[in-house]
Write an enzyme that holds these catalytic residues in place. Structure first.
Site, PDB file in Angstrom:
ATOM      1  N   ASP A 180       1.029  -1.335  -0.036  1.00 36.55           N
ATOM      2  CA  ASP A 180      -0.092   0.093  -0.010  1.00 36.55           C
ATOM      3  C   ASP A 180       0.761   1.388  -0.119  1.00 36.55           C
ATOM      4  OD1 ASP A 180      -2.505   1.239  -0.070  1.00 36.55           O
ATOM      5  OD2 ASP A 180      -2.988   0.925   1.860  1.00 36.55           O
ATOM      6  N   ASN A 199     -10.627  -2.940  -6.298  1.00 38.27           N
ATOM      7  CA  ASN A 199      -9.899  -2.100  -7.215  1.00 38.27           C
ATOM      8  C   ASN A 199     -10.621  -1.897  -8.514  1.00 38.27           C
ATOM      9  OD1 ASN A 199      -6.840  -3.368  -5.738  1.00 38.27           O
ATOM     10  ND2 ASN A 199      -7.935  -1.467  -4.953  1.00 38.27           N
ATOM     11  N   GLU A 212       1.203 -13.518  12.214  1.00 37.50           N
ATOM     12  CA  GLU A 212       1.687 -12.412  12.858  1.00 37.50           C
ATOM     13  C   GLU A 212       1.501 -11.147  11.893  1.00 37.50           C
ATOM     14  OE1 GLU A 212       2.655 -11.991  16.071  1.00 37.50           O
ATOM     15  OE2 GLU A 212       2.906 -14.364  16.509  1.00 37.50           O
TER      16      GLU A 212
HETATM   17  C1  FPP Z   1      -2.100   0.248  -3.475  1.00 42.59           C
HETATM   18  O1  FPP Z   1      -1.406   1.438  -3.435  1.00 42.59           O
HETATM   19  C2  FPP Z   1      -1.636  -0.695  -4.419  1.00 42.59           C
HETATM   20  C3  FPP Z   1      -2.235  -1.106  -5.381  1.00 42.59           C
HETATM   21  C4  FPP Z   1      -3.785  -1.193  -5.219  1.00 42.59           C
HETATM   22  C5  FPP Z   1      -1.490  -1.830  -6.464  1.00 42.59           C
HETATM   23  C6  FPP Z   1      -0.507  -2.691  -6.202  1.00 42.59           C
HETATM   24  C7  FPP Z   1       0.376  -2.749  -7.416  1.00 42.59           C
HETATM   25  C8  FPP Z   1       1.641  -2.941  -7.469  1.00 42.59           C
HETATM   26  C9  FPP Z   1       2.536  -2.734  -6.322  1.00 42.59           C
HETATM   27  C10 FPP Z   1       2.523  -2.706  -8.736  1.00 42.59           C
HETATM   28  C11 FPP Z   1       2.036  -3.905  -9.633  1.00 42.59           C
HETATM   29  C12 FPP Z   1       2.180  -4.856  -9.486  1.00 42.59           C
HETATM   30  C13 FPP Z   1       1.588  -6.040 -10.348  1.00 42.59           C
HETATM   31  C14 FPP Z   1       1.939  -7.578 -10.216  1.00 42.59           C
HETATM   32  C15 FPP Z   1       0.572  -5.828 -11.156  1.00 42.59           C
HETATM   33  P1  FPP Z   1      -2.282   2.917  -3.507  1.00 42.59           P
HETATM   34  O2  FPP Z   1      -2.493   3.122  -4.928  1.00 42.59           O
HETATM   35  O3  FPP Z   1      -3.710   2.466  -2.998  1.00 42.59           O
HETATM   36  O4  FPP Z   1      -1.928   3.757  -2.623  1.00 42.59           O
HETATM   37  P2  FPP Z   1      -2.511   4.818  -1.990  1.00 42.59           P
HETATM   38  O5  FPP Z   1      -3.087   4.391  -0.674  1.00 42.59           O
HETATM   39  O6  FPP Z   1      -1.223   6.003  -1.572  1.00 42.59           O
HETATM   40  O7  FPP Z   1      -3.362   5.627  -2.878  1.00 42.59           O
END
Ligand code: FPP
Length: 248
Positions: free
Chosen positions: A23, A71, A204
């Site tokens: 995150d 998402n 954990e």
């Molecule tokens: C959460 O950060 C992250 C996600 C919803 C996507 C996770 C994806 C990756 C780490 C890269 C892609 C990896 C693959 C395998 C496709 P957020 O955008 O919710 O962060 P925020 O809370 O700061 O808005």
């Protein structure tokens, strides 16, 4: 051994299975006045690094939440960018991972992904199926409740009229992996957000304010150190544990 005891994980120093909610990509980018996508792109690079770090530390399974059922509600542009990154992981990053012996798997409802992504998932899994290194599982269009429901439906399809915990466990998407010993969530939130609900029963929990694009080997080792310091009793009293597991 009773059925319940059989389901309680063994004690290990290095977590065998680490589950991560990556995150903070959006906030990392926003802090730098950049589009959220830049954060996601860097997030994928960090994931690649963490596969190596976990593998070198002796972790056998790393499972990451890349895209939740919820998402899809993000702006179309962001969803489309994340799909593009998913393809990069499945078609490009997998080549290097394969050389390093990584076994790649994807869990979740594949039906909503494009045919190209669905085919790339099959190809990436086949390419790496016989590797014996760390198993990287990407949870995509995944939800913990969805996983339990699909397990129950699989049992119904087999004609079962009464089920027990082991039946459900055996039908979950990650049935053949040990349950996560360590759950990490970056980015300052302290929620499980419908990740692997069933399998986290004894995990954990480790939360850090570090945003995922800033997470690195040192941060991962902090999480391991925190894990090692905890006394995992699995319902027993402290005195029942072997000496090496008791807190000093
Ligand atoms: C959460 O950060 C992250 C996600 C919803 C996507 C996770 C994806 C990756 C780490 C890269 C892609 C990896 C693959 C395998 C496709 P957020 O955008 O919710 O962060 P925020 O809370 O700061 O808005």
């Amino acid at each position: 051994m009773s059925h319940i005891a059989a389901n309680i994980p063994e004690y290990t120093q290095v977590p065998r299975h680490v589950a991560v909610i990556m995150d903070g990509n959006g906030r990392w980018a926003k802090k730098r006045l950049m589009p959220r996508m830049v954060g996601h792109k860097r997030g994928l690079d960090v994931l690649e690094d963490m596969v190596r770090v976990c593998s070198e530390a002796g972790v056998s399974y790393l499972t990451v939440f890349a895209f939740s059922t919820e998402n899809w509600r993000r702006p179309a542009e962001e969803v489309s960018f994340l799909m593009g990154l998913f393809l990069v992981a499945l078609q490009k990053k997998v080549i290097e991972m394969n050389k390093n012996g990584v076994r790649l798997r994807v869990i979740g409802d594949r039906s909503r992904f494009s045919p190209e992504i669905q085919q790339s998932i099959v190809d990436a899994e086949q390419l790496t199926a016989h590797n014996t290194g760390i198993t990287l599982t990407i949870a995509a269009d995944y939800g913990g409740r969805w996983d339990i429901v699909q397990a129950a439906n699989a049992l119904i399809a087999e004609g079962k009229t009464e089920i027990n915990e082991a039946d459900i466990s055996q039908k979950l998407m990650l049935a053949d992996a040990p349950e996560p010993d360590l759950f990490i969530r970056t980015g300052g939130e302290t929620r499980i957000s419908n990740f692997m609900l069933w399998q986290m029963a004894y995990a954990e929990f480790y939360f850090t304010d570090v945003l995922w694009p800033d997470f690195d080997a040192a941060e991962m080792h902090k999480a391991f150190a925190s894990f090692q310091q905890r006394e995992r009793r699995f319902g027993r009293t402290s005195e029942q544990l072997p000496a090496e597991q008791q807190r000093a």
